[in-house]
Motif scaffolding. Structure first.
Motif, short mmCIF file in Angstrom:
data_model
loop_
_atom_site.label_atom_id
_atom_site.label_comp_id
_atom_site.label_asym_id
_atom_site.label_seq_id
_atom_site.Cartn_x
_atom_site.Cartn_y
_atom_site.Cartn_z
N VAL A 3 73.50 57.04 62.63
CA VAL A 3 74.03 58.02 61.69
C VAL A 3 75.43 57.57 61.28
O VAL A 3 75.93 56.54 61.75
CB VAL A 3 74.07 59.46 62.29
CG1 VAL A 3 72.65 59.99 62.53
CG2 VAL A 3 74.89 59.52 63.56
N ASP A 4 76.05 58.35 60.44
CA ASP A 4 77.39 58.07 59.92
C ASP A 4 78.34 57.61 61.03
O ASP A 4 78.46 58.27 62.06
CB ASP A 4 77.90 59.35 59.26
CG ASP A 4 79.29 59.25 58.68
OD1 ASP A 4 79.88 58.16 58.68
OD2 ASP A 4 79.78 60.28 58.20
N GLY A 5 79.02 56.50 60.80
CA GLY A 5 79.98 55.99 61.78
C GLY A 5 81.11 56.95 62.07
O GLY A 5 81.71 56.92 63.15
N GLY A 6 81.41 57.83 61.11
CA GLY A 6 82.48 58.80 61.29
C GLY A 6 82.19 59.84 62.36
O GLY A 6 83.10 60.53 62.81
N VAL A 7 80.95 59.94 62.78
CA VAL A 7 80.62 60.87 63.87
C VAL A 7 81.36 60.44 65.14
O VAL A 7 81.94 61.26 65.84
CB VAL A 7 79.09 60.94 64.12
CG1 VAL A 7 78.76 61.70 65.38
CG2 VAL A 7 78.40 61.55 62.91
N ALA A 8 81.36 59.14 65.41
CA ALA A 8 82.00 58.63 66.63
C ALA A 8 83.39 58.08 66.37
O ALA A 8 84.20 57.99 67.30
CB ALA A 8 81.13 57.55 67.27
N ASP A 9 83.69 57.70 65.13
CA ASP A 9 85.00 57.11 64.82
C ASP A 9 85.33 57.35 63.35
O ASP A 9 85.11 56.50 62.50
CB ASP A 9 85.00 55.61 65.13
CG ASP A 9 86.39 55.00 65.10
OD1 ASP A 9 87.37 55.74 64.90
OD2 ASP A 9 86.49 53.78 65.28
N ALA A 10 85.88 58.55 63.07
CA ALA A 10 86.13 58.95 61.69
C ALA A 10 87.22 58.13 61.01
O ALA A 10 87.21 57.95 59.79
CB ALA A 10 86.51 60.44 61.64
N ILE A 11 88.17 57.64 61.78
CA ILE A 11 89.26 56.81 61.23
C ILE A 11 89.32 55.55 62.09
O ILE A 11 90.01 55.51 63.10
CB ILE A 11 90.62 57.57 61.29
CG1 ILE A 11 90.51 58.96 60.68
CG2 ILE A 11 91.70 56.75 60.59
CD1 ILE A 11 91.74 59.83 60.93
N PRO A 12 88.60 54.50 61.70
CA PRO A 12 88.46 53.32 62.58
C PRO A 12 89.69 52.41 62.64
O PRO A 12 89.59 51.19 62.70
CB PRO A 12 87.25 52.60 61.99
CG PRO A 12 87.24 53.00 60.56
CD PRO A 12 87.78 54.40 60.50
N VAL A 13 90.86 53.00 62.70
CA VAL A 13 92.10 52.23 62.75
C VAL A 13 92.25 51.48 64.07
O VAL A 13 92.76 50.35 64.09
CB VAL A 13 93.31 53.14 62.46
CG1 VAL A 13 93.49 54.19 63.54
CG2 VAL A 13 94.58 52.33 62.29
#
Length: 191
Positions: free
Chosen positions: A51-61
């Motif tokens: 699913v959407d990567g933002g579920v686990a890491d919304a701001i992949p900084v």
């Protein structure tokens, strides 16, 4: 420079950063925007549901930093100072995702993960420069906004924020030639 796409592995609840290739880019793009509860079927990549990567890491900084980036520009979708509130209805998520315990755990931890990342943005490592672009308080576009007027207003605000950022960078660096970057970008709303 390679493109990495963050997607959340449903089996372990972790964000995986996959290198995009001509062979996987379409699948990665679909998975990267597969919002839980909105997508009927979770996309498969190599037999694994994502699913959407933002579920686990919304701001992949942090991932960018781990990959070696030291001058990082982050574009936020919320005004600076926003913090993600706790999940309002954990029982509903438990009912919907009880058969996917790792994904459920990540979804319940999402506010903590998000807010922890905000702290990284405020206090990056000494060898890291974070440049933030964030909308004003009046930003009216949300995750599922479909109203054309609101979207156009959001696009216009995004352009203004980008121009402001580039102008500030130009002023600091004494540049005079980067204005064309945004003046030549045509934005149009979907029909």
């Amino acid at each position: 420079m390679p493109l990495y796409v963050g997607v959340t592995n449903v089996d372990n609840g972790q964000c995986e950063y996959m290198k995009a290739t001509i062979d996987n880019i379409d699948d990665l793009m679909v998975a990267s925007c597969a919002l839980p509860t909105v997508f009927r079927d979770q996309p498969l990549i190599n037999g694994i549901c994502y699913v959407d990567g933002g579920v686990a890491d919304a701001i992949p900084v942090k991932q960018a930093y781990e990959l070696g980036a030291r001058d990082i520009t982050v574009v936020l979708s919320q005004p600076y100072g926003f913090t993600k509130p706790e999940v309002k209805s954990p029982w509903l998520l438990e009912k919907m995702y009880g058969t996917q315990p790792a994904l459920l755990k990540t979804m319940l931890a999402r506010p903590h993960i998000y807010n922890e990342t905000l702290e990284f943005l405020k206090h990056p490592p000494a060898d890291c420069q974070i440049n933030l672009i964030a909308p004003d308080e009046g930003f009216c576009v949300k995750r599922l906004t479909m109203d054309k007027k609101k979207l156009l207003k959001g696009y216009a605000l995004g352009r203004r924020m980008a121009r402001r950022y580039i102008k500030n960078e130009d002023d600091v660096l004494g540049r005079t030639d980067s204005r064309y970057l945004l003046d030549n970008v045509a934005l149009s709303a979907p029909n």
